[in-house]
Scaffold this motif. Structure first.
Motif, PDB file in Angstrom:
ATOM      1  N   LEU A   1       1.159  -0.773  -4.514  1.00  0.00           N
ATOM      2  CA  LEU A   1       0.171  -1.207  -3.523  1.00  0.00           C
ATOM      3  C   LEU A   1      -1.113  -0.400  -3.672  1.00  0.00           C
ATOM      4  N   ASP A   2      -0.974   0.903  -3.914  1.00  0.00           N
ATOM      5  CA  ASP A   2      -2.140   1.753  -4.150  1.00  0.00           C
ATOM      6  C   ASP A   2      -2.906   1.276  -5.383  1.00  0.00           C
ATOM      7  N   TYR A   3      -2.186   1.021  -6.467  1.00  0.00           N
ATOM      8  CA  TYR A   3      -2.833   0.563  -7.693  1.00  0.00           C
ATOM      9  C   TYR A   3      -3.539  -0.781  -7.480  1.00  0.00           C
TER      10      TYR A   3
ATOM     11  N   LYS B   1      -7.258   3.923  -4.711  1.00  0.00           N
ATOM     12  CA  LYS B   1      -8.063   4.672  -3.741  1.00  0.00           C
ATOM     13  C   LYS B   1      -7.220   5.284  -2.627  1.00  0.00           C
ATOM     14  N   ARG B   2      -5.906   5.293  -2.804  1.00  0.00           N
ATOM     15  CA  ARG B   2      -4.947   5.745  -1.791  1.00  0.00           C
ATOM     16  C   ARG B   2      -4.996   4.841  -0.554  1.00  0.00           C
ATOM     17  N   LEU B   3      -5.470   3.627  -0.768  1.00  0.00           N
ATOM     18  CA  LEU B   3      -5.439   2.603   0.272  1.00  0.00           C
ATOM     19  C   LEU B   3      -4.186   1.768   0.046  1.00  0.00           C
ATOM     20  N   ILE B   4      -3.207   1.939   0.919  1.00  0.00           N
ATOM     21  CA  ILE B   4      -1.936   1.230   0.785  1.00  0.00           C
ATOM     22  C   ILE B   4      -1.957  -0.036   1.632  1.00  0.00           C
ATOM     23  N   PHE B   5      -2.386   0.113   2.878  1.00  0.00           N
ATOM     24  CA  PHE B   5      -2.560  -1.016   3.793  1.00  0.00           C
ATOM     25  C   PHE B   5      -3.905  -0.837   4.491  1.00  0.00           C
TER      26      PHE B   5
ATOM     27  N   GLN C   1      -0.465   4.458   7.182  1.00  0.00           N
ATOM     28  CA  GLN C   1      -1.221   3.218   6.998  1.00  0.00           C
ATOM     29  C   GLN C   1      -0.369   1.994   7.321  1.00  0.00           C
ATOM     30  N   PHE C   2       0.900   2.030   6.960  1.00  0.00           N
ATOM     31  CA  PHE C   2       1.820   0.948   7.293  1.00  0.00           C
ATOM     32  C   PHE C   2       1.970   0.832   8.806  1.00  0.00           C
ATOM     33  N   THR C   3       2.157   1.951   9.487  1.00  0.00           N
ATOM     34  CA  THR C   3       2.306   1.969  10.945  1.00  0.00           C
ATOM     35  C   THR C   3       1.102   1.340  11.625  1.00  0.00           C
ATOM     36  N   ALA C   4      -0.082   1.621  11.098  1.00  0.00           N
ATOM     37  CA  ALA C   4      -1.319   1.156  11.719  1.00  0.00           C
ATOM     38  C   ALA C   4      -1.497  -0.357  11.636  1.00  0.00           C
TER      39      ALA C   4
END
Length: 382
Positions: free
Chosen positions: A135-137, A142-146, A338-341
């Motif tokens: 998901l990051d890739y 950018k360390r953006l997962i969600f 990030q998933f929790t959010a």
């Protein structure tokens, strides 16, 4: 196409690379790196004292964009995770080797399918790591997962302040510090010292703050014997507790079900969920026990898709939930936060573990007065 600035994890240099379409099918390569996390103190649990924790970073790259990489974390909990295995590192290396050079479509659902098909459910922390890394890739490393307002608009997540097991004075010191730091939800691990001393500590908190000022949670980690559990819960009722996690050891389904019917303190299942896979089995467990809450640790449950399924089942049964980290570094904690959010929940989450280690990975995750915040001005370390 545009210019992407990324960080080379080997050289720590910012490089410019022509942007590529990250959502197309990619031929990817995986590798893993071991990291020993050093606790800042002796972290007492009902399963022993932790001084260090082994964790592994799964890194995904492609030849088409060599300076873009995704990263995930596989860190099984000793004596608890399904994949707490003596040959864990060799299994992880073998999976990285076997899955390298395969083509992967980088949509969220295709990533989840890829992980489920290729990694057995008996290796939940590895599933979590590969989901996170891919998901990051897919979001250009950018360390953006969600994506959510947590990342883009600094929307804070309420968290509980964790009080670790230990001598009474050490626990009292932690309580005072958390109260001074502005937490309005405190979680105390119990079951390691004398029960009456633990009650004294809870009484100390309540002597300063009532339930409208401070929410109190306790986590027994299965420490109570079934025959004494209800008696202890009746005693704990005096302290206006929000909930108790896993009062008796997991696997005693009928006894836990009976306890949930009779308890004066709401019960949250934690370890009980480990090793339960499939919609039918998850639904059957929650229907049979009917707890007031469940606690979700993606590292222990097998990643985001498995965790989301637990949430959907719980909500259909009017069972509330909150998310908790499993002592990951900031890499894993970031993915879980990030998933929790992405969910609409107002309960304090168990995501305050980023300050546990001397040698954590520097990250934009910071804690402000009992809230977890993503500070976009801060940079990721290596």
């Amino acid at each position: 196409m545009g210019i992407v600035r990324t960080l080379d994890y080997k050289t720590c240099l910012v490089v410019e690379n022509v942007e590529t379409d990250m959502n197309k099918i990619k031929r990817l390569f995986f590798e893993c790196k071991k990291h020993i996390l050093d606790f800042k103190f002796d972290a007492g649990t009902s399963r022993g004292v932790l001084k260090q924790k082994e964790t592994y970073f799964v890194i995904v790259k492609s030849n088409n964009a060599p300076f873009i990489f995704g990263i995930g974390e596989a860190g099984p909990l000793p004596k608890l995770s399904l994949d707490d295995l003596p040959d864990f590192e060799s299994k992880l290396n073998q999976i990285c080797k076997e899955l390298s050079n395969l083509e992967v479509e980088l949509s969220q659902e295709e990533i989840f399918d890829f992980v489920k098909i290729n990694i057995p459910e008996s290796l939940p922390s590895i599933r979590f790591a590969f989901e996170s890394a891919l998901l990051d890739y897919s979001n250009k490393g950018k360390r953006l997962i969600f994506d959510s307002k947590f990342v883009s608009q600094r929307e804070a997540i309420p968290i509980n302040g964790l009080i670790w097991m230990g001598e009474k004075d050490f626990m009292l010191e932690q309580i005072d510090r958390k109260l001074q730091e502005g937490y309005d939800c405190i979680k105390m691990k119990i079951g390691a010292i004398d029960f009456e001393q633990e009650c004294d500590l809870l009484a100390y908190i309540r002597s300063k703050f009532d339930k409208n000022q401070i929410t109190l949670r306790v986590d027994a980690n299965g420490a109570f014997a079934p025959e004494e559990a209800l008696q202890k819960l009746n005693k704990l009722m005096d302290f206006d507790l929000h909930s108790i996690e896993q009062p008796i050891r997991q696997g005693q389904i009928l006894k836990m079900s009976d306890l949930c019917k009779k308890t004066p303190v709401p019960i949250a299942l934690d370890e009980e969920l480990i090793g339960i896979f499939g919609l039918k089995n998850k639904t059957q467990l929650l229907k049979q026990i009917n707890p007031q809450y469940i606690i979700l640790k993606p590292t222990l449950l097998g990643g985001f898709r498995e965790t989301k399924e637990w949430i959907e089942i719980a909500q259909s049964l009017n069972i509330s939930w909150w998310m908790t980290s499993a002592l990951e570094s900031n890499v894993g904690l970031n993915a879980i936060a990030q998933f929790t959010a992405t969910f609409d929940t107002i309960l304090p989450q168990g995501l305050g573990t980023g300050q546990l280690y001397h040698n954590n990975i520097n990250s934009p995750l910071i804690i402000e007065s009992g809230y977890l915040v993503y500070d976009q001005k801060a940079k990721w370390g290596i």
